[in-house]
Design a protein around this motif. Sequence first.
Motif, PDB file in Angstrom:
ATOM      1  N   UNK A   1       4.559  -2.269   6.273  1.00  0.00           N
ATOM      2  CA  UNK A   1       3.568  -1.692   5.359  1.00  0.00           C
ATOM      3  C   UNK A   1       3.056  -0.331   5.829  1.00  0.00           C
ATOM      4  N   UNK A   2       3.363   0.062   7.077  1.00  0.00           N
ATOM      5  CA  UNK A   2       2.987   1.397   7.548  1.00  0.00           C
ATOM      6  C   UNK A   2       3.788   2.500   6.865  1.00  0.00           C
ATOM      7  N   UNK A   3       4.978   2.182   6.375  1.00  0.00           N
ATOM      8  CA  UNK A   3       5.844   3.238   5.828  1.00  0.00           C
ATOM      9  C   UNK A   3       6.407   2.899   4.442  1.00  0.00           C
ATOM     10  N   UNK A   4       5.967   1.808   3.838  1.00  0.00           N
ATOM     11  CA  UNK A   4       6.633   1.342   2.620  1.00  0.00           C
ATOM     12  C   UNK A   4       5.935   1.720   1.319  1.00  0.00           C
ATOM     13  N   UNK A   5       4.741   2.320   1.395  1.00  0.00           N
ATOM     14  CA  UNK A   5       4.026   2.693   0.178  1.00  0.00           C
ATOM     15  C   UNK A   5       4.374   4.134  -0.191  1.00  0.00           C
ATOM     16  N   UNK A   6       5.291   4.292  -1.138  1.00  0.00           N
ATOM     17  CA  UNK A   6       5.742   5.619  -1.530  1.00  0.00           C
ATOM     18  C   UNK A   6       4.693   6.451  -2.240  1.00  0.00           C
ATOM     19  N   UNK A   7       3.585   5.816  -2.684  1.00  0.00           N
ATOM     20  CA  UNK A   7       2.518   6.540  -3.375  1.00  0.00           C
ATOM     21  C   UNK A   7       1.397   6.970  -2.439  1.00  0.00           C
ATOM     22  N   UNK A   8       1.444   6.514  -1.201  1.00  0.00           N
ATOM     23  CA  UNK A   8       0.381   6.826  -0.244  1.00  0.00           C
ATOM     24  C   UNK A   8       0.811   8.006   0.634  1.00  0.00           C
TER      25      UNK A   8
ATOM     26  N   UNK B   1      -0.186   9.153   3.478  1.00  0.00           N
ATOM     27  CA  UNK B   1      -0.028   8.837   4.897  1.00  0.00           C
ATOM     28  C   UNK B   1       1.281   8.115   5.143  1.00  0.00           C
ATOM     29  N   UNK B   2       1.619   7.174   4.275  1.00  0.00           N
ATOM     30  CA  UNK B   2       2.858   6.418   4.427  1.00  0.00           C
ATOM     31  C   UNK B   2       4.063   7.343   4.322  1.00  0.00           C
ATOM     32  N   UNK B   3       4.016   8.256   3.376  1.00  0.00           N
ATOM     33  CA  UNK B   3       5.116   9.208   3.193  1.00  0.00           C
ATOM     34  C   UNK B   3       5.247  10.111   4.409  1.00  0.00           C
ATOM     35  N   UNK B   4       4.111  10.567   4.922  1.00  0.00           N
ATOM     36  CA  UNK B   4       4.123  11.451   6.086  1.00  0.00           C
ATOM     37  C   UNK B   4       4.667  10.734   7.316  1.00  0.00           C
ATOM     38  N   UNK B   5       4.248   9.493   7.524  1.00  0.00           N
ATOM     39  CA  UNK B   5       4.699   8.744   8.693  1.00  0.00           C
ATOM     40  C   UNK B   5       6.198   8.456   8.634  1.00  0.00           C
ATOM     41  N   UNK B   6       6.736   8.285   7.429  1.00  0.00           N
ATOM     42  CA  UNK B   6       8.150   7.936   7.285  1.00  0.00           C
ATOM     43  C   UNK B   6       9.084   9.134   7.458  1.00  0.00           C
ATOM     44  N   UNK B   7       8.524  10.343   7.510  1.00  0.00           N
ATOM     45  CA  UNK B   7       9.364  11.534   7.648  1.00  0.00           C
ATOM     46  C   UNK B   7      10.103  11.525   8.983  1.00  0.00           C
ATOM     47  N   UNK B   8      11.323  12.003   8.953  1.00  0.00           N
ATOM     48  CA  UNK B   8      12.156  12.153  10.162  1.00  0.00           C
ATOM     49  C   UNK B   8      12.469  10.823  10.836  1.00  0.00           C
ATOM     50  N   UNK B   9      12.452   9.752  10.057  1.00  0.00           N
ATOM     51  CA  UNK B   9      12.800   8.430  10.571  1.00  0.00           C
ATOM     52  C   UNK B   9      13.886   7.797   9.713  1.00  0.00           C
ATOM     53  N   UNK B  10      14.620   6.870  10.280  1.00  0.00           N
ATOM     54  CA  UNK B  10      15.531   6.021   9.535  1.00  0.00           C
ATOM     55  C   UNK B  10      15.080   4.571   9.739  1.00  0.00           C
ATOM     56  N   UNK B  11      15.175   3.785   8.672  1.00  0.00           N
ATOM     57  CA  UNK B  11      14.909   2.359   8.773  1.00  0.00           C
ATOM     58  C   UNK B  11      16.258   1.651   8.855  1.00  0.00           C
ATOM     59  N   UNK B  12      16.470   0.896   9.913  1.00  0.00           N
ATOM     60  CA  UNK B  12      17.769   0.271  10.129  1.00  0.00           C
ATOM     61  C   UNK B  12      18.004  -0.875   9.144  1.00  0.00           C
ATOM     62  N   UNK B  13      19.260  -1.014   8.742  1.00  0.00           N
ATOM     63  CA  UNK B  13      19.677  -2.175   7.982  1.00  0.00           C
ATOM     64  C   UNK B  13      20.118  -3.264   8.952  1.00  0.00           C
ATOM     65  N   UNK B  14      19.709  -4.495   8.688  1.00  0.00           N
ATOM     66  CA  UNK B  14      20.024  -5.606   9.585  1.00  0.00           C
ATOM     67  C   UNK B  14      20.842  -6.644   8.820  1.00  0.00           C
TER      68      UNK B  14
ATOM     69  N   UNK C   1       2.163  -5.745  -3.737  1.00  0.00           N
ATOM     70  CA  UNK C   1       3.446  -5.294  -4.289  1.00  0.00           C
ATOM     71  C   UNK C   1       3.578  -3.775  -4.168  1.00  0.00           C
ATOM     72  N   UNK C   2       2.496  -3.056  -4.423  1.00  0.00           N
ATOM     73  CA  UNK C   2       2.517  -1.595  -4.324  1.00  0.00           C
ATOM     74  C   UNK C   2       2.867  -1.145  -2.905  1.00  0.00           C
ATOM     75  N   UNK C   3       2.454  -1.928  -1.917  1.00  0.00           N
ATOM     76  CA  UNK C   3       2.725  -1.588  -0.523  1.00  0.00           C
ATOM     77  C   UNK C   3       4.145  -1.928  -0.094  1.00  0.00           C
ATOM     78  N   UNK C   4       4.924  -2.484  -1.006  1.00  0.00           N
ATOM     79  CA  UNK C   4       6.311  -2.787  -0.684  1.00  0.00           C
ATOM     80  C   UNK C   4       6.536  -4.167  -0.121  1.00  0.00           C
ATOM     81  N   UNK C   5       5.481  -4.990  -0.040  1.00  0.00           N
ATOM     82  CA  UNK C   5       5.615  -6.362   0.415  1.00  0.00           C
ATOM     83  C   UNK C   5       5.813  -7.283  -0.785  1.00  0.00           C
ATOM     84  N   UNK C   6       6.050  -8.559  -0.507  1.00  0.00           N
ATOM     85  CA  UNK C   6       6.278  -9.530  -1.583  1.00  0.00           C
ATOM     86  C   UNK C   6       5.094 -10.495  -1.620  1.00  0.00           C
ATOM     87  N   UNK C   7       4.281 -10.464  -2.703  1.00  0.00           N
ATOM     88  CA  UNK C   7       3.109 -11.351  -2.756  1.00  0.00           C
ATOM     89  C   UNK C   7       3.511 -12.822  -2.844  1.00  0.00           C
ATOM     90  N   UNK C   8       2.736 -13.667  -2.160  1.00  0.00           N
ATOM     91  CA  UNK C   8       3.021 -15.106  -2.178  1.00  0.00           C
ATOM     92  C   UNK C   8       2.812 -15.683  -3.568  1.00  0.00           C
TER      93      UNK C   8
END
Length: 310
Positions: free
Chosen positions: A210-217, A219-232, A292-299
């Motif tokens: 949730x630190x980097x998954x909110x594309x509308x925030x 701060x989240x966009x700034x933190x995600x810059x210059x990073x890659x999220x690995x696929x597992x 949901x907006x933060x990119x997580x899945x609500x229970x």
Amino acid sequence: MIKRISWIAGISITLLSCGSDKPPLDNPARGSIVIAADESFQPLVTQLTSAYSGIYPDAHFKVVYKPEQEAINMMLRDSARLAFVTRKLTPKEQGVLNQRKIKGTTEKIANDGVALIINKANVDSLVTMNELRDVFSGKITQWSQLKGGNQGGPITLVFDNNNSSNLEFVLKTFNVDDVKGLRIFTTRSNREVIEFVRKNPSALGFIGVNWISDGDEPLSVELAKDLRVMGVSPKQNPTKRDDYFQPFQEDLGMQRYPLRRPVYILSREAHPGLGGGLINYVARDAGSLIIRKLGLWPAIPYNREINLTD
């Protein structure tokens, strides 16, 4: 007799005045409580509490961010009313509440994922669960040992805290009891993990998604810059890109991302108060839209009713 009646009335008035000195109990729309939360959930908790206070201006939350175990301990000691964490109470911890005749509640609110982040210069953005298991067993120590690895240098594992839920979750997932032989570096927060990885191409960081998954925030966009999220990939021998998954909404909801985990709110509230109001908002009301907006899945997905008319 008249004097006796006056004396009794005086005592009654005194008792009533003493009782009026007690502050009124909080309720779902008014009051102030302390919340403890694992630091990996800071963006999530900040948005949820801010949204609730926007609806009820007289509702105030003091949020304290701690490593998960410390957050739970605050709730058990009555230093916090609620705790946002990744697990339920153990029988021993529940016993602490039972001794005080507090039932407590546990509410699952979302499915979250631990994101693996790497420097943008690192092109080794795919990894299998077996490879990660070998990394945490000490069998793999270099980026070049990964399947299709092109990055040189040793793998530096970076976590936010020695007692963080991210570290505990990963060690438990791979059955690691001793980390002495591992190249592990700890910072003081998820944000510092991000900054460390951004500066170090050999780093492999572990953060709450949730630190980097909110594309509308911003701060989240700034933190995600210059990073890659690995696929597992959960497969032992994946053959295509579609065999790898990232810790974002669809893969969390469909339970495809292997490093997923639940998010719970633990409560010690003993009356229908502000804590219960927030839990209901998060789990059964529009709070799930924020999750949901933060990119997580609500229970519990928020049901939107649409009336169609001719």
